[in-house]
Design a protein around this motif. Structure first.
Motif, PDB file in Angstrom:
ATOM      1  N   GLN A 214      12.970  -1.538  -7.079  1.00  0.00           N
ATOM      2  CA  GLN A 214      12.910  -1.325  -5.645  1.00  0.00           C
ATOM      3  C   GLN A 214      11.847  -2.196  -4.971  1.00  0.00           C
ATOM      4  N   TYR A 215      11.165  -3.022  -5.769  1.00  0.00           N
ATOM      5  CA  TYR A 215      10.171  -3.948  -5.220  1.00  0.00           C
ATOM      6  C   TYR A 215      10.738  -5.361  -5.310  1.00  0.00           C
ATOM      7  N   LEU A 260       2.702  -4.867  -6.365  1.00  0.00           N
ATOM      8  CA  LEU A 260       2.684  -4.553  -7.795  1.00  0.00           C
ATOM      9  C   LEU A 260       1.568  -5.313  -8.509  1.00  0.00           C
ATOM     10  N   LEU A 261       1.310  -6.548  -8.098  1.00  0.00           N
ATOM     11  CA  LEU A 261       0.210  -7.310  -8.695  1.00  0.00           C
ATOM     12  C   LEU A 261      -1.119  -6.597  -8.460  1.00  0.00           C
ATOM     13  N   ILE A 265      -3.701  -5.026 -11.358  1.00  0.00           N
ATOM     14  CA  ILE A 265      -5.122  -5.369 -11.467  1.00  0.00           C
ATOM     15  C   ILE A 265      -5.991  -4.117 -11.332  1.00  0.00           C
ATOM     16  N   ASN A 266      -5.677  -3.249 -10.373  1.00  0.00           N
ATOM     17  CA  ASN A 266      -6.450  -2.018 -10.182  1.00  0.00           C
ATOM     18  C   ASN A 266      -6.412  -1.138 -11.424  1.00  0.00           C
ATOM     19  N   ASN A 267      -5.241  -1.000 -12.015  1.00  0.00           N
ATOM     20  CA  ASN A 267      -5.117  -0.155 -13.211  1.00  0.00           C
ATOM     21  C   ASN A 267      -5.880  -0.742 -14.388  1.00  0.00           C
ATOM     22  N   LEU A 268      -5.856  -2.060 -14.535  1.00  0.00           N
ATOM     23  CA  LEU A 268      -6.615  -2.687 -15.622  1.00  0.00           C
ATOM     24  C   LEU A 268      -8.119  -2.521 -15.413  1.00  0.00           C
ATOM     25  N   ILE A 327       2.008   1.784 -16.505  1.00  0.00           N
ATOM     26  CA  ILE A 327       2.352   1.129 -15.237  1.00  0.00           C
ATOM     27  C   ILE A 327       2.137  -0.381 -15.358  1.00  0.00           C
ATOM     28  N   VAL A 328       1.034  -0.769 -15.975  1.00  0.00           N
ATOM     29  CA  VAL A 328       0.755  -2.198 -16.172  1.00  0.00           C
ATOM     30  C   VAL A 328       1.876  -2.855 -16.979  1.00  0.00           C
TER      31      VAL A 328
END
Length: 355
Positions: A214-215, A260-261, A265-268, A327-328
């Motif tokens: 959906q993205y 999504l990028l 990055i936030n999750n990492l 998610i990553v």
């Protein structure tokens, strides 16, 4: 697709096996031809020569007869073999053309586009049944995708709204001056659990949207520039842990969904903070076509077998819901990137390879 390029088509396999078995049959039948010729044709001709009183020294009837008849038989077999070979080479191509057309349309079908391929009518019964079956299966897949997509969109509102209302009412309770210490503690625990549920819901919805493609919007993004923009926010996420950048390839630019990028990055970064040590460091580097986020840690290397699975935690005391790295991985798979993990010199390294 590369692994299919090395395989042979059905027509080529059929022709090669036909040629092989024809050669085997011809070799095995040669002694039979020889016996038939020598025991029937040659003997009859020899008898005719004797009746006609022809001197034997002038003719080698047995040899001439055997060679002549064998050459005739071989010529007939060769002509028939070439004819069958040519028929098998060109006729099946035309007969199998509907199959290859169907295969081509299936290869280009994407369920997220919600467009069903239109298969051509075929005079061959098997291909017509194949097209009808594929049309039914693909139609069911599109309907299932639409239902799942609609559920995801509805859940985004229906689940988040009650959670937000509960959090708002808990905020009002905190303002009550008559609360005892035990009541405040209970309300804080409830607020914490509600916040966890809200984050879990958002993460699960994000995963569902990624898997449902959906993205679709993509932008041309410079990785170093994006990181420089996010550094102030990343500094807040780091809880005071030092962030070091090393951009050897500051010109690395990719086509991706920017939302999504940023989520990747936030999750990492959040993962690097949770697994960091006191007064530790987070190192963000860009080399060639690879983004690496590393963090110092006293923990042992992580188990790569389960690292990117949903709800996986390396320890019971680990914070979070275990969806960050899932998610990553989902974001990387969506963009056809590759993510790897390795532990080196006391650093946990997560590298995203963009090409």
């Amino acid at each position: 697709m590369d692994r299919f390029m090395k395989k042979r088509s059905l027509i080529n396999l059929l022709m090669s096996r036909f040629s092989f078995f024809m050669a085997i049959i011809l070799l095995l039948s040669t002694p039979i031809f020889y016996l038939i010729i020598t025991n029937y044709y040659a003997e009859d001709l020899i008898s005719v020569v004797k009746i006609a009183h022809i001197p034997e020294s002038q003719l080698d009837l047995e040899k001439d007869t055997v060679i002549g008849l064998l050459l005739q038989i071989l010529s007939i077999v060769l002509i028939l073999g070439i004819s069958v070979f040519m028929i098998m080479r060109f006729i099946p191509v035309r007969l199998w053309s509907p199959f290859y057309e169907t295969l081509h349309k299936i290869n280009h079908f994407k369920v997220e586009d919600e467009k069903l391929p239109v298969f051509s009518d075929s005079e061959v019964k098997e291909f017509a049944e194949l097209n009808a079956t594929l049309s039914r299966i693909l139609s069911q897949s599109v309907r299932s995708y639409q239902v799942q997509k609609q559920f995801t969109e509805n859940a985004s509102h229906e689940l988040q709204t009650p959670l937000a209302i509960v959090q708002g009412k808990l905020d009002l309770l905190f303002q009550n001056q008559d609360l005892t210490k035990e009541q405040v503690t209970l309300i804080q625990d409830i607020y914490h659990e509600i916040s966890q549920m809200s984050r879990l819901n958002r993460n699960l919805l994000l995963l569902a949207k990624i898997e449902n493609a959906q993205y679709k919007l993509t932008n041309h993004v410079n990785i170093a520039g994006k990181l420089e923009t996010l550094l102030p926010v990343l500094g807040l996420l780091s809880n005071g842990i030092k962030i070091t950048t090393n951009f050897d390839n500051s010109q690395l630019t990719i086509d991706c969904n920017e939302v999504l990028l940023e989520s990747m990055i936030n999750n990492l970064i959040v993962n690097a903070v949770r697994h960091n040590q006191q007064d530790g460091e987070i190192i963000i580097s860009i080399k060639e076509n690879t983004l690496t986020i590393a963090n110092a840690s006293d923990e042992i290397p992580l188990d790569t077998s389960y690292l990117f699975e949903r709800f996986y935690r390396s320890s019971i005391r680990q914070k979070g819901n275990g969806l960050g790295l899932a998610i990553v991985k989902s974001i990387c798979d969506y963009h056809h990137w590759t993510i790897t993990y390795f532990h080196e010199h006391g650093l946990h390294n997560f590298s995203v390879h963009f090409k």
